[in-house]
Design a protein around this motif. Structure first.
Motif, PDB file in Angstrom:
ATOM      1  N   GLY A  20       4.186   4.245  -4.158  1.00 35.78           N
ATOM      2  CA  GLY A  20       3.576   5.127  -3.385  1.00 35.78           C
ATOM      3  C   GLY A  20       3.864   6.744  -3.815  1.00 35.78           C
ATOM      4  N   GLU A  38      -4.419   2.837   1.305  1.00 37.68           N
ATOM      5  CA  GLU A  38      -5.340   1.496   0.648  1.00 37.68           C
ATOM      6  C   GLU A  38      -5.406   0.477   1.580  1.00 37.68           C
ATOM      7  OE1 GLU A  38      -2.658   3.159  -0.619  1.00 37.68           O
ATOM      8  OE2 GLU A  38      -3.175   3.670  -2.548  1.00 37.68           O
ATOM      9  N   TYR A  44      -0.085  -0.467   8.160  1.00 39.17           N
ATOM     10  CA  TYR A  44      -0.556   0.923   8.053  1.00 39.17           C
ATOM     11  C   TYR A  44       0.330   1.808   8.945  1.00 39.17           C
ATOM     12  CZ  TYR A  44      -3.403   5.329   7.962  1.00 39.17           C
ATOM     13  OH  TYR A  44      -3.693   6.204   7.800  1.00 39.17           O
ATOM     14  N   ARG A  86      -0.083   3.837   3.902  1.00 38.39           N
ATOM     15  CA  ARG A  86      -0.836   3.615   2.755  1.00 38.39           C
ATOM     16  C   ARG A  86      -2.167   3.517   3.030  1.00 38.39           C
ATOM     17  NH1 ARG A  86       2.340   2.170  -1.711  1.00 38.39           N
ATOM     18  NH2 ARG A  86       0.476   2.604  -2.641  1.00 38.39           N
ATOM     19  N   VAL A 121      -1.359  -3.358  -2.086  1.00 38.22           N
ATOM     20  CA  VAL A 121      -0.908  -2.098  -2.110  1.00 38.22           C
ATOM     21  C   VAL A 121       0.517  -1.830  -1.873  1.00 38.22           C
ATOM     22  CG1 VAL A 121      -3.110  -1.236  -1.392  1.00 38.22           C
ATOM     23  CG2 VAL A 121      -1.330  -1.857   0.469  1.00 38.22           C
ATOM     24  N   MET A 122       1.233  -2.597  -1.249  1.00 42.28           N
ATOM     25  CA  MET A 122       2.563  -2.421  -0.937  1.00 42.28           C
ATOM     26  C   MET A 122       3.628  -2.615  -2.076  1.00 42.28           C
ATOM     27  SD  MET A 122       2.117  -1.692   2.137  1.00 42.28           S
ATOM     28  CE  MET A 122       3.934  -1.627   2.890  1.00 42.28           C
ATOM     29  N   SER A 155       3.651   2.120   6.899  1.00 42.84           N
ATOM     30  CA  SER A 155       3.727   2.613   5.729  1.00 42.84           C
ATOM     31  C   SER A 155       2.864   3.954   5.648  1.00 42.84           C
ATOM     32  CB  SER A 155       3.191   1.654   4.617  1.00 42.84           C
ATOM     33  OG  SER A 155       1.773   1.584   5.082  1.00 42.84           O
ATOM     34  N   HIS A 192      -7.868   8.977   0.515  1.00 44.90           N
ATOM     35  CA  HIS A 192      -7.368   8.685  -0.926  1.00 44.90           C
ATOM     36  C   HIS A 192      -8.598   8.927  -1.754  1.00 44.90           C
ATOM     37  CE1 HIS A 192      -5.112   6.996  -3.992  1.00 44.90           C
ATOM     38  NE2 HIS A 192      -5.331   5.923  -3.888  1.00 44.90           N
TER      39      HIS A 192
END
Length: 121
Positions: free
Chosen positions: A11, A65, A58, A63, A6-7, A61, A94
């Motif tokens: 984004g 995901e 997490y 994110r 994911v990174m 970020s 998400h």
């Protein structure tokens, strides 16, 4: 089943992150380092260490995901309760994910496992 990388994926915009009520990212390079370490631990089947690194990624970020990746670690550890929690959090954060069907199957699997073990809510 492949774990999400994911990174490296572009984004959300700053406005989208703020609108979702998540704090603004502060340190993407450090988040990526934690994520990469988490991936290395995952590949080595060191799931507890992977969870620690994914959790840090997490936090840095935001994110969603990464929540799925944490859920996969818990699933591998046989922690169906925690896996389900993280899979559900991922879908909540998400909802339009391209892997929604796969995540829903994961949720059904761990929920069935909890029912078999007599641990379902």
């Amino acid at each position: 089943m492949a774990i999400n990388i994911v990174m490296g994926v572009p984004g959300a915009t700053l406005a989208e992150v703020q609108a979702a009520g998540r704090p603004v990212v502060k340190d993407i390079p450090m988040a990526k380092r934690h994520f990469d370490l988490g991936m290395a631990y995952f590949r080595q089947k060191q799931y507890l260490q992977a969870i620690e690194e994914f959790d840090e990624a997490y936090k840095l970020s935001n994110r969603p995901e990464i929540l799925y990746d944490i859920g996969l670690c818990y699933k591998k550890l046989g922690r169906a309760d925690a896996a389900r929690t993280y899979f559900q959090r991922y879908l909540k954060e998400h909802p339009n994910t391209k892997i929604r069907e796969e995540v829903e199957i994961d949720i059904l699997f761990v929920t069935a496992l909890l029912a078999i073990l007599g641990l379902a809510d």
